[in-house]
Design an enzyme around this catalytic site. Structure first.
Site, PDB file in Angstrom:
ATOM      1  N   GLY A   1       0.815  -1.206   0.000  1.00  0.00           N
ATOM      2  CA  GLY A   1       0.000   0.000   0.000  1.00  0.00           C
ATOM      3  C   GLY A   1       0.850   1.257   0.000  1.00  0.00           C
TER       4      GLY A   1
ATOM      5  NE  ARG B   1       5.112  -1.940   3.675  1.00  0.00           N
ATOM      6  CZ  ARG B   1       3.820  -2.074   3.931  1.00  0.00           C
ATOM      7  NH1 ARG B   1       3.044  -2.779   3.138  1.00  0.00           N
ATOM      8  NH2 ARG B   1       3.294  -1.504   4.987  1.00  0.00           N
TER       9      ARG B   1
ATOM     10  NE  ARG C   1      -4.384  11.486  -8.760  1.00  0.00           N
ATOM     11  CZ  ARG C   1      -5.688  11.606  -8.510  1.00  0.00           C
ATOM     12  NH1 ARG C   1      -6.162  11.200  -7.342  1.00  0.00           N
ATOM     13  NH2 ARG C   1      -6.506  12.116  -9.394  1.00  0.00           N
TER      14      ARG C   1
ATOM     15  NE  ARG D   1      -3.739  -5.767   1.133  1.00  0.00           N
ATOM     16  CZ  ARG D   1      -3.132  -4.853   1.882  1.00  0.00           C
ATOM     17  NH1 ARG D   1      -2.204  -4.065   1.325  1.00  0.00           N
ATOM     18  NH2 ARG D   1      -3.404  -4.730   3.165  1.00  0.00           N
TER      19      ARG D   1
ATOM     20  CB  SER E   1       0.519  -3.673   7.514  1.00  0.00           C
ATOM     21  OG  SER E   1      -0.259  -2.548   7.144  1.00  0.00           O
TER      22      SER E   1
ATOM     23  CG  ASP F   1      -2.484  -3.066  14.288  1.00  0.00           C
ATOM     24  OD1 ASP F   1      -3.644  -3.169  14.704  1.00  0.00           O
ATOM     25  OD2 ASP F   1      -2.210  -2.896  13.087  1.00  0.00           O
TER      26      ASP F   1
ATOM     27  NE  ARG G   1       2.171   1.206  10.022  1.00  0.00           N
ATOM     28  CZ  ARG G   1       2.177   1.977  11.095  1.00  0.00           C
ATOM     29  NH1 ARG G   1       2.323   1.439  12.301  1.00  0.00           N
ATOM     30  NH2 ARG G   1       2.033   3.281  10.992  1.00  0.00           N
TER      31      ARG G   1
END
Length: 238
Positions: free
Chosen positions: A20, A24, A43, A87, A90, A206, A219
């Protein structure tokens, strides 16, 4: 070129790994790929293509939520000839025994909002959607070869990160899922509609029971097991 991707034809590999977080994506490309190049940055949703152990692979950010991953997965599948998307994201654990940094492979995704799926399958009321079995089996195989443990189970694709529901209410609404995330239901729907392959590999960041958390930096940079398992799949899509 599409409204959201400014890459050229053939810029993408057949396999795309999709975190996402754009940072990363940048981290994975810089740490793991050789000959990595930025192929799209509209973007600031960063997308890279390079080689992992000599195998071409692309790392493309998706942004957050079903609408965002729906846009990028659709354009990659439909306009750029991508065959498979994994995908790599997290998730929040619903179980005390599923701890931070554990790796989860989605056997299916339960979605609470049918409006997105209705756009591709009018009148369809499926709240549970599925990854590609062959792609999941490849991920399991490579995890075993690397000696890395993954848990295969249902994930819950939630629409709102912030809400007034308590953790227990969220768990009760999850239809037996072991963790919560925000994209898989959309990705699996797009792949099914376009006859492509999709899977979802998650790292627990989490825990809604124990209240353990990882930092934003962790993350972004510390989910190495998930990254390495997914990267190994590139050899199967050359």
């Amino acid at each position: 070129m599409t409204p959201h991707i400014n890459a050229k034809p053939n810029d993408f590999a057949k396999l795309v790994l999709m975190p996402g977080d754009p940072l990363r994506a940048k981290y994975i490309a810089e740490k793991y790929l050789t000959n990595a190049r930025l192929v799209s940055s509209v973007r600031n949703v960063l997308m890279y293509t390079g080689e992992y152990k000599g195998n071409k692979v692309s790392i493309c950010a998706s942004g957050m939520g079903v609408p965002s991953i729906g846009i990028y997965s659709y354009e990659l599948f439909k306009e750029y000839g991508v065959e498979a998307i994994i995908r790599i994201g997290s998730a929040g654990s619903f179980k005390a025994e599923i701890k931070n940094y554990d790796t989860i492979l989605a056997k299916d995704a339960f979605g609470e909002n049918l409006f997105f799926r209705d756009g591709f399958f009018p009148g369809n009321k499926d709240t549970i959607v599925y990854p590609d079995k062959e792609l999941n089996n490849l991920i399991i195989k490579h995890a075993k070869e690397l000696g890395k443990e993954i848990k295969v189970d249902r994930v819950y694709t939630e629409e709102a990160f912030y809400c007034k529901k308590t953790p227990q209410q969220r768990i009760d609404l999850s239809n037996g899922a072991v963790c919560v995330e925000m994209e898989s239901y959309g990705l699996f729907t797009v792949a099914e509609a376009l006859n492509k392959k999709a899977a979802c590999l998650l790292t627990i960041s989490d825990n809604l029971i124990t209240h353990e958390y990882t930092t934003a930096e962790e993350r972004q940079t510390a989910f190495h097991e998930m990254m390495e398992i997914a990267l190994e799949v590139a050899k199967d899509f050359q």
